[in-house]
Design an enzyme around this catalytic site. Structure first.
Site, PDB file in Angstrom:
ATOM      1  CG  LEU A 472      -0.159  33.566   4.121  1.00  0.00           C
ATOM      2  CD1 LEU A 472       1.215  33.237   4.676  1.00  0.00           C
ATOM      3  CD2 LEU A 472      -1.238  33.350   5.160  1.00  0.00           C
ATOM      4  CG  HIS A 473      -0.857  37.935  -1.045  1.00  0.00           C
ATOM      5  ND1 HIS A 473      -0.609  37.372  -2.284  1.00  0.00           N
ATOM      6  CD2 HIS A 473       0.333  37.933  -0.396  1.00  0.00           C
ATOM      7  CE1 HIS A 473       0.657  37.036  -2.371  1.00  0.00           C
ATOM      8  NE2 HIS A 473       1.257  37.370  -1.238  1.00  0.00           N
ATOM      9  N   PRO A 474      -4.145  39.331   2.440  1.00  0.00           N
ATOM     10  CG  PRO A 474      -4.245  39.632   4.763  1.00  0.00           C
ATOM     11  CD  PRO A 474      -3.411  39.003   3.670  1.00  0.00           C
TER      12      PRO A 474
END
Length: 539
Positions: A472-474
């Protein structure tokens, strides 16, 4: 409705947009419009640190995106929670304060991005920060963003930290200081045991300014152009479609998914794709929506004998009632922390110059984490989660349709390389090494996942393909640099377009080695200075 004119229009009140709105209005010189598709950040669970489990799946504050099926992950999709509220994802994230490695920013500079080396960005990290530990060479005091230590020395956290050291990982008192490698306690973006999002840190002090207009439930649908110059924004509100004009600049700040989506809807992006979507081309830019990067992780979970984990908050009503009362009346107990107490940064191969694995060591264990919810084991448990910080895979963000309300098409291309899988296998083995240490053995009742039957490299690889997920670190979809795939220059101006910038995590040319919220805030702090410097130079 008559369109109003502002100096700057910022689309997206997230981790970067709130910073920009606050900083650009400080002097009183500029009139700013901040547009946010979601609502106000007034829901109770946003502000409770352990409320993360609630906001993780709440469609009122969360876009709840889903990726396309991932070929190397048995065609599974990856759930992508993203903030749809003032503060954006900083209002629903895990609150870990991590900047990445100093060498990450030096690499940005080596790629041709002048002014983005570590020595140049460190002052902006310090400017943003109000660190509980006070100011020093690496940290700031008195800034808007409160950075706090863990509220208590939890028994399970102490045992986990001791186990890391027994596994040969040296203690590091500050992941954001002189060095990154080692194990230690995480700091968090919390204040007085409440979440301290960018809406809390920056907008609260700015929202009363007469030169700042904040519009919630205002979904930007298109950037408006006069030729190759951005002139305003079209946006949808409950009252209908409205427009606003920008006398100086439009600043797109929708994040790694929202920013490329808005640019493509506006005619800025890969020409062939825009033509397929029936969108008139303003500027052919193949890099818009390309270069998507994210960290990848899996979970090693363990059942423990003592009730020291947070699982009971889900399976025990009495524990929930006690924890709720502790928090509401005393601002204490398990809900006052984020449950991610301890971390470790290590190298999967000692020949590497810097860490490529981050271990998030949690006081809970889960069966699943999807758009339907976080499901904990019905017994006490912990998790040791290896996260690959330097993935080789690159993905894309594209439109599904010529419709601003349709979710974007997200493709990661995780684990396409042997190197990416090799690091994940090493990560699982290191996690198991931590779990075997003496400090945890008095508590351990067994590994619940992957399980003792998963032992060989082939077994671990198969398990990673079945259970591994996006961390969840795009970032990266409007990458900074030069050349045909770059979207913005080092001053974050969109190449070939006047009056248009992108300011958020999407501009990262290469993902940083750590959580991405603090770097995004730094990007916005630096951008606000560049924007105002450019305005003064043009005067």
């Amino acid at each position: 409705m008559t369109a109003e004119t502002y100096d700057y229009i910022v689309t997206g009140a997230g981790s970067a947009g709130c910073v920009l709105a606050a900083r650009l209005t400080e002097s009183g010189r500029y009139k700013v419009l901040l547009l946010e598709a979601g609502g106000k950040d007034n829901k109770f669970w946003i502000h409770v640190p352990m409320g993360y489990a609630k906001t993780f799946v709440d469609p009122k504050v969360n876009w709840k995106f889903e990726s396309e099926p991932e070929q190397e992950l048995n065609n599974r999709t990856m759930y992508q929670p993203r903030g749809k509220v003032l503060g954006g994802t900083s209002s629903i994230n895990g609150m870990i304060y991590m900047r990445g490695n100093a060498a990450d920013y030096d690499q940005w500079r080596q790629l041709g991005n002048e002014g983005w080396d570590y020595d140049s960005v460190l002052p902006y990290f310090r400017k943003a920060e109000d660190n509980e530990r006070g100011a020093d060479e690496f940290h700031g005091s008195g800034g808007p963003l409160r950075v706090s230590n863990q509220p208590y020395e939890w028994e399970i956290a102490k045992a986990l930290l001791e186990a890391c050291q027994q596994a040969g990982i040296p203690y590091n008192p500050d992941f954001n200081g002189a060095k990154q490698e080692g194990c230690g306690y995480y700091q968090t973006t919390t204040k007085d045991k409440r979440r301290w999002s960018t809406a809390a840190a920056y907008l609260r002090m700015a929202k009363g300014r007469p030169n700042l207009t904040i519009r919630t439930n205002a979904h930007a649908t298109r950037v408006l152009f006069d030729g190759r110059k951005a002139t305003g924004v079209e946006f949808r509100t409950p009252k209908g479609l409205e427009t606003a004009h920008a006398g100086r600049e439009v600043i797109v700040s929708g994040g790694a998914y929202g920013s490329p989506q808005l640019l493509q809807l506006s005619g800025v992006g890969p020409a062939q794709h825009l033509t397929e979507m029936g969108i008139d081309i303003v500027h052919d830019m193949p890099g818009v929506g390309s270069n998507l990067q994210d960290h990848f992780n899996t979970y090693c979970t363990y059942r423990i004998s003592k009730n020291l984990s947070l699982n009971a908050l889900q399976y025990s009503l009495s524990h929930r009632l006690v924890a709720g009362a502790q928090y509401v009346f005393l601002r204490s107990g398990p809900m006052s922390g984020n449950g991610l107490y301890v971390g470790a940064l290590v190298r999967s191969d000692k020949r590497l110059e810097r860490p490529d694995l981050q271990f998030n060591i949690s006081a809970w264990s889960t069966i699943d984490r999807t758009a339907d919810g976080i499901i904990s084991h019905p017994f006490p448990g912990i998790s040791i989660s290896p996260v690959h910080l330097a993935p080789e895979g690159r993905g894309t963000v594209r439109l599904r349709a010529n419709d601003p309300f349709a979710p974007p098409e997200i493709k990661f291309n995780f684990l396409r390389s042997e190197g990416d899988m090799r690091v994940m296998i090493a990560g699982v083995r290191i996690a198991r090494s931590i779990a075997r240490q003496h400090a945890l053995q008095r508590l351990m009742m067994g590994e619940t996942a992957p399980g003792v039957a998963v032992h060989s490299d082939e077994d671990i690889a198969a398990d990673v393909r079945q259970r591994g997920v996006s961390n969840l670190h795009p970032v990266g979809t409007c990458g900074m640099g030069q050349g045909p795939m770059a979207v913005v220059d080092p001053r974050l101006r969109v190449h070939g377009i006047a009056g248009l910038r992108v300011v958020d995590a999407s501009i990262m040319p290469v993902i940083v080695a750590g959580n991405t919220n603090a770097p995004t805030i730094m990007i916005a702090e630096k951008a606000s200075d560049m924007i105002q410097d450019d305005a003064r130079a043009a005067a």
